[in-house]
Design a protein around this motif. Structure first.
Motif, PDB file in Angstrom:
ATOM      1  N   LEU A  97       0.847  -1.184   0.000  1.00 19.26           N
ATOM      2  CA  LEU A  97       0.000   0.000   0.000  1.00 19.26           C
ATOM      3  C   LEU A  97       0.886   1.238   0.000  1.00 19.26           C
ATOM      4  O   LEU A  97       1.897   1.292   0.708  1.00 19.26           O
ATOM      5  CB  LEU A  97      -0.915   0.015   1.225  1.00 19.26           C
ATOM      6  CG  LEU A  97      -1.909  -1.135   1.346  1.00 19.26           C
ATOM      7  CD1 LEU A  97      -2.726  -1.005   2.624  1.00 19.26           C
ATOM      8  CD2 LEU A  97      -2.816  -1.216   0.141  1.00 19.26           C
ATOM      9  N   PHE A  98       0.479   2.216  -0.797  1.00 19.75           N
ATOM     10  CA  PHE A  98       1.222   3.472  -0.926  1.00 19.75           C
ATOM     11  C   PHE A  98       0.294   4.590  -0.486  1.00 19.75           C
ATOM     12  O   PHE A  98      -0.794   4.753  -1.043  1.00 19.75           O
ATOM     13  CB  PHE A  98       1.647   3.647  -2.381  1.00 19.75           C
ATOM     14  CG  PHE A  98       2.365   4.933  -2.687  1.00 19.75           C
ATOM     15  CD1 PHE A  98       1.701   5.986  -3.302  1.00 19.75           C
ATOM     16  CD2 PHE A  98       3.704   5.088  -2.377  1.00 19.75           C
ATOM     17  CE1 PHE A  98       2.355   7.166  -3.598  1.00 19.75           C
ATOM     18  CE2 PHE A  98       4.371   6.266  -2.672  1.00 19.75           C
ATOM     19  CZ  PHE A  98       3.700   7.312  -3.288  1.00 19.75           C
ATOM     20  N   HIS A  99       0.707   5.329   0.543  1.00 18.52           N
ATOM     21  CA  HIS A  99      -0.133   6.380   1.097  1.00 18.52           C
ATOM     22  C   HIS A  99       0.533   7.748   0.884  1.00 18.52           C
ATOM     23  O   HIS A  99       1.739   7.899   1.090  1.00 18.52           O
ATOM     24  CB  HIS A  99      -0.326   6.187   2.606  1.00 18.52           C
ATOM     25  CG  HIS A  99      -0.832   4.839   2.992  1.00 18.52           C
ATOM     26  ND1 HIS A  99      -2.182   4.532   3.062  1.00 18.52           N
ATOM     27  CD2 HIS A  99      -0.171   3.710   3.347  1.00 18.52           C
ATOM     28  CE1 HIS A  99      -2.314   3.265   3.438  1.00 18.52           C
ATOM     29  NE2 HIS A  99      -1.119   2.741   3.621  1.00 18.52           N
ATOM     30  N   ILE A 100      -0.294   8.717   0.519  1.00 14.60           N
ATOM     31  CA  ILE A 100       0.150  10.116   0.485  1.00 14.60           C
ATOM     32  C   ILE A 100      -0.754  10.866   1.454  1.00 14.60           C
ATOM     33  O   ILE A 100      -1.966  10.978   1.225  1.00 14.60           O
ATOM     34  CB  ILE A 100       0.029  10.748  -0.906  1.00 14.60           C
ATOM     35  CG1 ILE A 100       0.784   9.923  -1.953  1.00 14.60           C
ATOM     36  CG2 ILE A 100       0.554  12.182  -0.889  1.00 14.60           C
ATOM     37  CD1 ILE A 100       0.612  10.449  -3.379  1.00 14.60           C
ATOM     38  N   THR A 101      -0.199  11.359   2.533  1.00 13.55           N
ATOM     39  CA  THR A 101      -0.999  12.103   3.506  1.00 13.55           C
ATOM     40  C   THR A 101      -1.026  13.580   3.137  1.00 13.55           C
ATOM     41  O   THR A 101      -0.137  14.074   2.428  1.00 13.55           O
ATOM     42  CB  THR A 101      -0.425  11.939   4.919  1.00 13.55           C
ATOM     43  OG1 THR A 101       0.946  12.386   4.921  1.00 13.55           O
ATOM     44  CG2 THR A 101      -0.448  10.486   5.362  1.00 13.55           C
ATOM     45  N   ALA A 102      -2.070  14.255   3.606  1.00 15.03           N
ATOM     46  CA  ALA A 102      -2.221  15.692   3.323  1.00 15.03           C
ATOM     47  C   ALA A 102      -1.982  15.963   1.843  1.00 15.03           C
ATOM     48  O   ALA A 102      -1.146  16.802   1.471  1.00 15.03           O
ATOM     49  CB  ALA A 102      -1.269  16.507   4.189  1.00 15.03           C
ATOM     50  N   SER A 103      -2.719  15.259   1.006  1.00 11.51           N
ATOM     51  CA  SER A 103      -2.472  15.327  -0.438  1.00 11.51           C
ATOM     52  C   SER A 103      -2.676  16.743  -0.975  1.00 11.51           C
ATOM     53  O   SER A 103      -3.467  17.534  -0.452  1.00 11.51           O
ATOM     54  CB  SER A 103      -3.377  14.340  -1.168  1.00 11.51           C
ATOM     55  OG  SER A 103      -4.718  14.654  -0.904  1.00 11.51           O
ATOM     56  N   GLN A 104      -1.939  17.010  -2.047  1.00 13.20           N
ATOM     57  CA  GLN A 104      -1.981  18.320  -2.692  1.00 13.20           C
ATOM     58  C   GLN A 104      -2.215  18.125  -4.187  1.00 13.20           C
ATOM     59  O   GLN A 104      -1.885  17.074  -4.732  1.00 13.20           O
ATOM     60  CB  GLN A 104      -0.632  19.025  -2.482  1.00 13.20           C
ATOM     61  CG  GLN A 104      -0.201  19.167  -1.050  1.00 13.20           C
ATOM     62  CD  GLN A 104       1.260  19.543  -0.904  1.00 13.20           C
ATOM     63  OE1 GLN A 104       1.972  19.723  -1.899  1.00 13.20           O
ATOM     64  NE2 GLN A 104       1.718  19.672   0.331  1.00 13.20           N
ATOM     65  N   PRO A 105      -2.771  19.134  -4.857  1.00 10.20           N
ATOM     66  CA  PRO A 105      -2.962  19.006  -6.311  1.00 10.20           C
ATOM     67  C   PRO A 105      -1.664  18.645  -7.045  1.00 10.20           C
ATOM     68  O   PRO A 105      -1.705  17.937  -8.054  1.00 10.20           O
ATOM     69  CB  PRO A 105      -3.456  20.394  -6.712  1.00 10.20           C
ATOM     70  CG  PRO A 105      -4.210  20.868  -5.511  1.00 10.20           C
ATOM     71  CD  PRO A 105      -3.403  20.356  -4.336  1.00 10.20           C
ATOM     72  N   ALA A 106      -0.527  19.082  -6.526  1.00 14.13           N
ATOM     73  CA  ALA A 106       0.758  18.749  -7.155  1.00 14.13           C
ATOM     74  C   ALA A 106       1.097  17.265  -7.057  1.00 14.13           C
ATOM     75  O   ALA A 106       2.010  16.787  -7.756  1.00 14.13           O
ATOM     76  CB  ALA A 106       1.873  19.567  -6.510  1.00 14.13           C
ATOM     77  N   ASP A 107       0.372  16.533  -6.234  1.00 12.06           N
ATOM     78  CA  ASP A 107       0.590  15.083  -6.133  1.00 12.06           C
ATOM     79  C   ASP A 107      -0.102  14.334  -7.275  1.00 12.06           C
ATOM     80  O   ASP A 107       0.080  13.123  -7.431  1.00 12.06           O
ATOM     81  CB  ASP A 107       0.059  14.540  -4.801  1.00 12.06           C
ATOM     82  CG  ASP A 107       0.825  15.085  -3.604  1.00 12.06           C
ATOM     83  OD1 ASP A 107       0.187  15.309  -2.554  1.00 12.06           O
ATOM     84  OD2 ASP A 107       2.053  15.303  -3.729  1.00 12.06           O
ATOM     85  N   SER A 108      -0.907  15.027  -8.061  1.00 12.93           N
ATOM     86  CA  SER A 108      -1.611  14.396  -9.174  1.00 12.93           C
ATOM     87  C   SER A 108      -0.606  13.857 -10.184  1.00 12.93           C
ATOM     88  O   SER A 108       0.233  14.597 -10.691  1.00 12.93           O
ATOM     89  CB  SER A 108      -2.552  15.385  -9.854  1.00 12.93           C
ATOM     90  OG  SER A 108      -3.546  15.846  -8.949  1.00 12.93           O
ATOM     91  N   ALA A 109      -0.699  12.564 -10.458  1.00  6.49           N
ATOM     92  CA  ALA A 109       0.236  11.886 -11.361  1.00  6.49           C
ATOM     93  C   ALA A 109      -0.183  10.428 -11.432  1.00  6.49           C
ATOM     94  O   ALA A 109      -1.143  10.012 -10.775  1.00  6.49           O
ATOM     95  CB  ALA A 109       1.667  11.986 -10.842  1.00  6.49           C
TER      96      ALA A 109
END
Lengths: 110, 114
Positions: A74-86
């Motif tokens: 599992l891969f988690h991104i916390t406090a996601s931001q629009p720049a994380d879009s990919a």
């Protein structure tokens, strides 16, 4: 033969939420597993590597878990931001080579 | 620091024409080098890898070939392109001491065969 499956559907989440991406594999026990980020029209960029004897690894807002019993990462991104879009690709080691999943597209909306 | 270059960035070729894509790495010696192809919406497929000059391992039988004439140069070729050769071609490298671990990718070449 070795099979890697990632969420085929795009993941859409709201900014600030935690994104969780799944990578499942069959028929093999890799020595390590990696996660890469790929932006449209660009080459993948390495994010994290986790070995078979590690259950969890963190890097800033990123966290990866590796369950060798479930054959899942599992891969988690916390406090996601629009720049994380990919698109995020998992890759596992098999016989000294990297086998990539097809990737999951993440879209973080403001 | 190490950098990896690929050219051209985009290529449109007719069916049956030859192909030559080039990849070069700077700032390192004796790298492992890889060629991948990525079809639209698909994962990366390893085509070839090389652990040294003149040493090429092919992963998938196909219409393509690879060569490594110099330590930091990796070339992907075809004598006659097929429609199915269209895709995004990525070159990657990693240090010799980290065989098959973290890979560093180039910017890619988008090939369209018409």
């Amino acid at each position: 033969s070795q099979k890697i499956e990632q969420n085929s559907e795009a993941l859409n989440i709201q900014e600030g939420k935690t994104a969780t991406l799944t990578c499942n594999y069959t028929n093999y026990s890799p020595a390590y597993l990696q996660w890469y980020r790929q932006d449209p029209g660009r080459g993948p960029v390495f994010l994290l590597l986790i070995r078979e004897n590690e259950k969890e690894k963190r890097k800033e807002r990123l966290k990866v878990t590796f369950d060798t019993t479930l054959k899942q990462s599992l891969f988690h991104i916390t406090a996601s931001q629009p720049a994380d879009s990919a698109t995020y690709l998992c890759a596992l080691e098999r016989g000294g080579k990297l086998i990539f999943g097809q990737g999951t597209e993440l879209s973080v909306k403001p | 620091s190490q950098t990896i270059h690929q050219w051209p960035a985009t290529l449109v070729q007719p069916v049956g024409s030859p192909l030559s894509l080039e990849c070069t790495v700077e700032g390192t010696s004796n790298p492992n080098l890889y060629w991948y192809r990525q079809a639209a919406g698909r994962g990366l497929q390893l085509l070839f890898y090389s652990v040294g000059i003149g040493q090429i391992s092919s992963e998938v039988p196909q219409n393509l070939s690879a060569s490594r004439p110099q330590d930091r140069q990796f070339i992907l070729s075809s004598k006659k392109l097929l429609l199915s050769d269209s895709g995004f071609y990525l070159c990657a490298w990693n240090p010799l001491t980290e065989l098959q671990e973290t890979q560093y990718f180039g910017p890619g070449t988008r090939l369209l065969v018409l």
